[in-house]
Design a protein around this motif. Structure first.
Motif, PDB file in Angstrom:
ATOM      1  N   UNK A  52     -65.036  33.675 -11.699  1.00  0.00           N
ATOM      2  CA  UNK A  52     -64.466  32.439 -11.154  1.00  0.00           C
ATOM      3  C   UNK A  52     -65.252  32.048  -9.911  1.00  0.00           C
ATOM      4  N   UNK A  53     -66.195  31.104 -10.038  1.00  0.00           N
ATOM      5  CA  UNK A  53     -67.010  30.709  -8.891  1.00  0.00           C
ATOM      6  C   UNK A  53     -66.191  30.237  -7.689  1.00  0.00           C
ATOM      7  N   UNK A  54     -65.001  29.717  -7.925  1.00  0.00           N
ATOM      8  CA  UNK A  54     -64.163  29.259  -6.816  1.00  0.00           C
ATOM      9  C   UNK A  54     -63.469  30.420  -6.108  1.00  0.00           C
ATOM     10  N   UNK A  55     -63.466  31.580  -6.755  1.00  0.00           N
ATOM     11  CA  UNK A  55     -62.836  32.770  -6.183  1.00  0.00           C
ATOM     12  C   UNK A  55     -63.723  33.981  -6.479  1.00  0.00           C
ATOM     13  N   UNK A  56     -64.849  34.127  -5.747  1.00  0.00           N
ATOM     14  CA  UNK A  56     -65.806  35.187  -6.052  1.00  0.00           C
ATOM     15  C   UNK A  56     -65.223  36.594  -5.993  1.00  0.00           C
ATOM     16  N   UNK A  58     -62.221  37.465  -7.024  1.00  0.00           N
ATOM     17  CA  UNK A  58     -61.146  37.577  -8.009  1.00  0.00           C
ATOM     18  C   UNK A  58     -61.116  38.997  -8.576  1.00  0.00           C
ATOM     19  N   UNK A  59     -59.973  39.655  -8.476  1.00  0.00           N
ATOM     20  CA  UNK A  59     -59.883  41.063  -8.857  1.00  0.00           C
ATOM     21  C   UNK A  59     -60.069  41.295 -10.348  1.00  0.00           C
ATOM     22  N   UNK A  60     -59.827  40.304 -11.165  1.00  0.00           N
ATOM     23  CA  UNK A  60     -59.945  40.474 -12.614  1.00  0.00           C
ATOM     24  C   UNK A  60     -61.346  40.145 -13.135  1.00  0.00           C
ATOM     25  N   UNK A  61     -62.270  39.828 -12.245  1.00  0.00           N
ATOM     26  CA  UNK A  61     -63.611  39.437 -12.673  1.00  0.00           C
ATOM     27  C   UNK A  61     -64.389  40.634 -13.220  1.00  0.00           C
ATOM     28  N   UNK A  62     -65.404  40.340 -14.014  1.00  0.00           N
ATOM     29  CA  UNK A  62     -66.407  41.335 -14.357  1.00  0.00           C
ATOM     30  C   UNK A  62     -67.410  41.407 -13.206  1.00  0.00           C
ATOM     31  N   UNK A  63     -67.981  42.584 -13.022  1.00  0.00           N
ATOM     32  CA  UNK A  63     -68.924  42.805 -11.928  1.00  0.00           C
ATOM     33  C   UNK A  63     -70.355  42.846 -12.455  1.00  0.00           C
ATOM     34  N   UNK A  64     -71.289  42.378 -11.631  1.00  0.00           N
ATOM     35  CA  UNK A  64     -72.714  42.504 -11.953  1.00  0.00           C
ATOM     36  C   UNK A  64     -73.426  43.146 -10.774  1.00  0.00           C
ATOM     37  N   UNK A  65     -74.119  44.251 -11.040  1.00  0.00           N
ATOM     38  CA  UNK A  65     -74.941  44.912 -10.024  1.00  0.00           C
ATOM     39  C   UNK A  65     -76.394  44.799 -10.478  1.00  0.00           C
ATOM     40  N   UNK A  66     -77.168  43.996  -9.757  1.00  0.00           N
ATOM     41  CA  UNK A  66     -78.581  43.795 -10.101  1.00  0.00           C
ATOM     42  C   UNK A  66     -79.386  44.869  -9.370  1.00  0.00           C
ATOM     43  N   UNK A  80     -75.957  29.432  -7.919  1.00  0.00           N
ATOM     44  CA  UNK A  80     -75.923  28.047  -7.440  1.00  0.00           C
ATOM     45  C   UNK A  80     -75.554  27.091  -8.571  1.00  0.00           C
ATOM     46  N   UNK A  81     -76.158  27.293  -9.734  1.00  0.00           N
ATOM     47  CA  UNK A  81     -75.859  26.441 -10.883  1.00  0.00           C
ATOM     48  C   UNK A  81     -74.408  26.602 -11.341  1.00  0.00           C
ATOM     49  N   UNK A  82     -73.845  27.771 -11.135  1.00  0.00           N
ATOM     50  CA  UNK A  82     -72.458  28.036 -11.509  1.00  0.00           C
ATOM     51  C   UNK A  82     -71.469  27.483 -10.487  1.00  0.00           C
ATOM     52  N   UNK A  83     -71.961  27.111  -9.293  1.00  0.00           N
ATOM     53  CA  UNK A  83     -71.089  26.524  -8.290  1.00  0.00           C
ATOM     54  C   UNK A  83     -70.579  27.478  -7.232  1.00  0.00           C
ATOM     55  N   UNK A  84     -71.201  28.645  -7.091  1.00  0.00           N
ATOM     56  CA  UNK A  84     -70.786  29.583  -6.047  1.00  0.00           C
ATOM     57  C   UNK A  84     -71.150  29.071  -4.655  1.00  0.00           C
ATOM     58  N   UNK A  85     -72.212  28.295  -4.566  1.00  0.00           N
ATOM     59  CA  UNK A  85     -72.631  27.674  -3.312  1.00  0.00           C
ATOM     60  C   UNK A  85     -73.518  26.484  -3.661  1.00  0.00           C
TER      61      UNK A  85
END
Length: 280
Positions: A52-56, A58-66, A80-85
């Motif tokens: 959820x880009x509006x709620x980075x 969010x406890x139910x989100x999937x995580x990504x570790x690059x 940025x394209x997803x709307x996080x900033x």
């Protein structure tokens, strides 16, 4: 797929454009690896991950570790394209006061789940996060992206053994197997052999697919999710510098480039997007 193949391929091209925009502000960057992982980023954020880009946070989100944190530009472009900033922030890469440092930093950038940079450490963090999620009986998936050169690090294999021992079924990793690292081909510097087989030998469910074929990536992820008692690794056969005309050189790990090279690359990507949009 939720989106059409055309939409997903356009998204991947837009990620490449956004990553190049960020690096152009610094007149250089880790172009090769950022380009080779862009189709994966399109698959993850355009189709697979629960976010959820509006709620980075969010406890139910999937995580990504690059874990290959030096390829932050591809991540920043996607976020940025997803709307996080705002997309205008891409022009601040590595500049004073930026929220977009050279390597991924969870304390600065909305949407970054883990600070990474020293190769090998990100995957260990991802394993720890997945173990914590499993211990708390949370359904979140944890995804992690490694470079093939990064797999020279012994810490990667310690993490692999631990993840298999703990049966982390909600951990799905990817190796961006573009076959090059900083100063040459991976096979010439430290030959790891068959990476898919190696992860399988370390107790992981392992697959190998074309890393520029988005439906194949999505299908491999869905297959990985069927395995409940093992972590999964998907080895992505990719091309370092994919779809970036000026990165078509042998040494394309970190590239310094003038404005005209950037403009040529953007023109080429715009033409690709236009062609995709014209297709039925």
């Amino acid at each position: 797929m939720k989106k059409s193949l055309k939409e997903m391929n356009i998204f991947a091209a837009q990620i490449r454009k956004a990553a190049l925009r960020a690096m152009n502000a610094f007149h250089g960057g880790h172009v090769g690896g950022s380009m080779s992982m862009s189709d994966l980023m399109a698959a993850l954020y355009g189709e697979v991950m629960k976010v959820d880009p509006k709620n980075p946070q969010w406890e139910e989100r999937d995580w990504l570790v690059v874990s290959k944190g030096h390829c932050g530009p591809a991540v920043y472009g996607t976020l940025a394209l997803m709307g996080y900033f705002p997309e205008d922030e891409l022009d601040t890469l590595n500049k004073e006061g930026t929220r977009l440092p050279s390597h991924c930093d969870r304390n600065r950038t909305p949407g970054i789940d883990m600070t990474t940079g020293s190769l090998g450490q990100g995957v260990s963090a991802a394993v720890g996060i997945a173990w914590g999620m499993q211990y708390q009986k949370k359904p979140n998936y944890v995804y992690t992206i490694l470079g093939d050169g990064e797999c020279d690090e012994g810490q990667v294999w310690e993490a692999a053994l631990f993840a298999a021992t703990k049966k982390l079924g909600h951990l799905i990793g990817f190796v961006d197997y573009n076959k090059k690292q900083l100063d040459g081909y991976t096979k010439d510097i430290c030959d790891l052999g068959d990476l898919r087989q190696k992860f399988e030998d370390f107790g992981w469910h392992s697959q190998e697919v074309d890393g520029h074929d988005i439906p194949a990536i999505v299908a491999a992820i869905e297959e990985a999710k069927k395995v409940a008692d093992k972590p999964s690794m998907i080895v992505l056969n990719t091309i370092k510098g994919k779809d970036c005309c000026f990165a078509d050189t042998f040494y394309n790990h970190f590239v310094r480039f003038p404005e005209e090279d950037y403009e040529a690359a953007i023109k080429e990507l715009d033409a690709k997007i236009a062609k995709l949009e014209s297709e039925g």
